[in-house]
Design a protein around this motif. Structure first.
Motif, PDB file in Angstrom:
ATOM      1  N   LYS A  59       0.816  -1.213   0.000  1.00 26.02           N
ATOM      2  CA  LYS A  59       0.000   0.000   0.000  1.00 26.02           C
ATOM      3  C   LYS A  59       0.853   1.268   0.000  1.00 26.02           C
ATOM      4  CE  LYS A  59      -3.936  -2.191   2.288  1.00 26.02           C
ATOM      5  NZ  LYS A  59      -4.871  -2.177   3.429  1.00 26.02           N
ATOM      6  N   ASN A  80      -0.947  -5.763   0.487  1.00 27.67           N
ATOM      7  CA  ASN A  80      -2.378  -5.772   0.192  1.00 27.67           C
ATOM      8  C   ASN A  80      -2.872  -7.218   0.300  1.00 27.67           C
ATOM      9  OD1 ASN A  80      -4.938  -5.727  -1.077  1.00 27.67           O
ATOM     10  ND2 ASN A  80      -4.346  -3.935  -2.285  1.00 27.67           N
ATOM     11  N   ASN A  91      -6.311  -1.212  -5.653  1.00 30.21           N
ATOM     12  CA  ASN A  91      -6.083  -0.106  -4.716  1.00 30.21           C
ATOM     13  C   ASN A  91      -6.022   1.247  -5.426  1.00 30.21           C
ATOM     14  OD1 ASN A  91      -5.603   0.839  -2.047  1.00 30.21           O
ATOM     15  ND2 ASN A  91      -3.422   1.042  -2.499  1.00 30.21           N
ATOM     16  N   ARG A 139     -10.037   0.109  -3.464  1.00 34.35           N
ATOM     17  CA  ARG A 139      -9.357   0.767  -2.358  1.00 34.35           C
ATOM     18  C   ARG A 139     -10.358   1.001  -1.232  1.00 34.35           C
ATOM     19  NH1 ARG A 139      -6.738   6.604  -3.454  1.00 34.35           N
ATOM     20  NH2 ARG A 139      -5.210   5.294  -4.546  1.00 34.35           N
TER      21      ARG A 139
END
Length: 492
Positions: free
Chosen positions: A36, A87, A178, A199
């Motif tokens: 991330k 993630n 994301n 996201r």
């Protein structure tokens, strides 16, 4: 998995990259997709945490271009790869793709040293593409490498940002991970999107948590001089302190954000701090870096309507906090004194905002009381480490074996604050404010009882790692504070 080598653009051919079932390989972006965060930013933070001297070197390194900058940062900074915010939902999908025989490639603009370490850590990728000291493998340059390696439409690509637009268009299928709503819409309109891993958007509560809005309770200390001087009816002074309260809150929040960004690697390993917005990945470090100057600017704007002494005090607080965040908190002994000064500075700021001259007694009492609470904070952190069978508190200079000594020093500092209170009650100064100063002696056992209770809970491992937050939520502490106010009113 064995150590991976970075592949060259023309190594292999498209046919050799087909999976057993004929599915084209999947190329995965790293920064913002697999993790991330951003490895370059993480590396810069690691450098600055080691020494602010790197602030002077970074612009020099950047003169050689972005690829050279990444190489220099990777050469001098150490990133703990296992602590990165991977993630997890996307990782689980990649594992399922790998299990069915699909070939996975990691392609990143980050430096090859770190990219290989990430690939080794995950055990998912067959080979990697990455930047070196000459080539910055992002955007069109990354696309050129992928074209040469896999051919047109010979791969699927997972990315997250606008820099990935041309790669998504050149890929057989796009996997959007994301990404912002704008980027996701573009990909769906201009590429063949196969999967979207959305996201998790941060709401207002996330931003307030990052600002540690609950820590604004500490700024109530600005009202201490007004209460001690029995000038609460002075609306002008009260209004000045309210404005000072807001200015201090915004300034403190900007520092909390910066502190959490600096400590993000340590917080990821802490059982409670790992849930903070930056450590958990709810907020990106980039977002935090944008918020820091915005909050600080709001604080400075408010100080323009307050006495210059308040602005000077707030500037001193900010300077001390920065020094604490970058270095002092790693120095045993000096760290707790600095924490005590930061608390006491709030009392000084309250006096400056309202134009009240502070007494030696109030400042002495405040410093020793807050020194005791600073030791409480350190002991609570070490108690957590002890329960985890660790030998030290990460990012601090203390060992778990220091607990007995810190217990005694912290308890002593708290008892000294009660002693200073007793000296004040017996001084001539008290008669200038109170008509019945002998009644104030009731405050001494109240303070002693509270200090004793706090340290008993700390010794038992039942104390929150922020004693001020504990006091604000603890009913007994609140009752004792109310009782103290009654005693002061009766004595007046």
């Amino acid at each position: 998995m064995t150590k991976l080598e970075t592949i060259s653009p023309n190594s292999g051919d498209a046919d050799s990259t087909q999976s057993l079932d004929g599915t084209p390989p999947l190329v995965v972006d790293l920064d913002g997709t697999l993790i991330k965060g951003d490895l370059l930013i993480e590396g810069v933070i690691a450098l600055l945490k080691r020494s602010l001297f790197y602030l002077l070197l970074l612009p020099v390194w950047a003169l050689g271009g972005r690829a050279a900058l990444k190489a220099k940062v990777a050469e001098h900074a150490e990133i703990e790869i296992p602590t990165l915010g991977f993630n997890r939902p996307f990782m689980a999908w990649l594992q399922s793709e790998k299990a069915r025989g699909r070939q996975l490639y990691l392609a990143s603009g980050s430096h090859e040293t770190w990219v290989r370490e990430v690939a080794d850590e995950t055990g998912l990728f067959d080979e990697v593409f990455a930047s070196d000291g000459i080539h910055n493998r992002t955007g069109l340059e990354k696309l050129s490498v992928l074209h040469e390696r896999f051919g047109p439409k010979g791969f699927d690509y997972a990315g997250n940002a606008s820099v990935d637009y041309p790669i998504w268009q050149a890929a057989r299928h796009a996997i959007v991970v994301n990404a912002s709503a704008r980027v996701t819409r573009w990909a769906q309109d201009n590429a063949s999107v196969e999967h979207v891993f959305p996201r998790s958007e941060a709401g207002p509560r996330t931003y307030l948590r990052a600002m540690r809005i609950h820590q604004w309770l500490k700024n109530l200390l600005l009202f201490a001089p007004l209460i001690a001087a029995f000038q609460t009816a002075d609306m002008l002074a009260f209004g000045q302190i309210v404005m000072g309260f807001l200015a201090f809150g915004l300034c403190a929040s900007s520092v909390y954000l910066l502190n959490d960004i600096i400590d993000v690697a340590d917080d990821r390993l802490h059982p409670r701090k790992c849930k903070r917005p930056f450590a958990s990945g709810e907020l990106s470090i980039q977002t935090g870096l944008k918020l820091v100057p915005i909050l600080l600017a709001g604080s400075i704007l408010l100080t323009l309507f307050l006495p210059w002494q308040f602005a000077l005090t707030l500037a001193a607080y900010y300077a001390m906090t920065l020094a604490y965040s970058f270095k002092i908190k790693q120095i045993p002994g000096l760290d707790v004194q600095t924490l005590a000064l930061l608390y006491t500075t709030r009392v000084v700021a309250g006096g400056a905002a309202a134009g009240i001259t502070l007494s030696f007694w109030l400042l002495s009492f405040a410093f020793f009381l807050f020194l005791s609470l600073a030791f409480v904070k350190r002991c609570a952190e070490l108690a957590v480490m002890r329960n985890q069978n660790k030998e030290s508190s990460r990012g601090r200079g203390y060992l778990v074996s220091d607990l007995p000594l810190l217990d005694s020093m912290g308890t002593g500092a708290g008892y000294i604050s009660a002693f200073v209170l007793g000296l004040y009650i017996n001084s001539r100064d008290v008669g200038l404010v109170y008509d019945h100063p002998q009644i104030l002696w009731a405050l001494v056992p109240i303070v002693l009882f509270w200090i004793t209770r706090v340290w008993l809970l700390t010794h038992r491992g039942e104390m929150h790692d922020d004693p001020v937050v504990f006091a604000a939520r603890d009913r007994i502490s609140l009752a004792l504070a109310a009782l103290s106010c009654v005693v002061m009113v009766v004595a007046a």
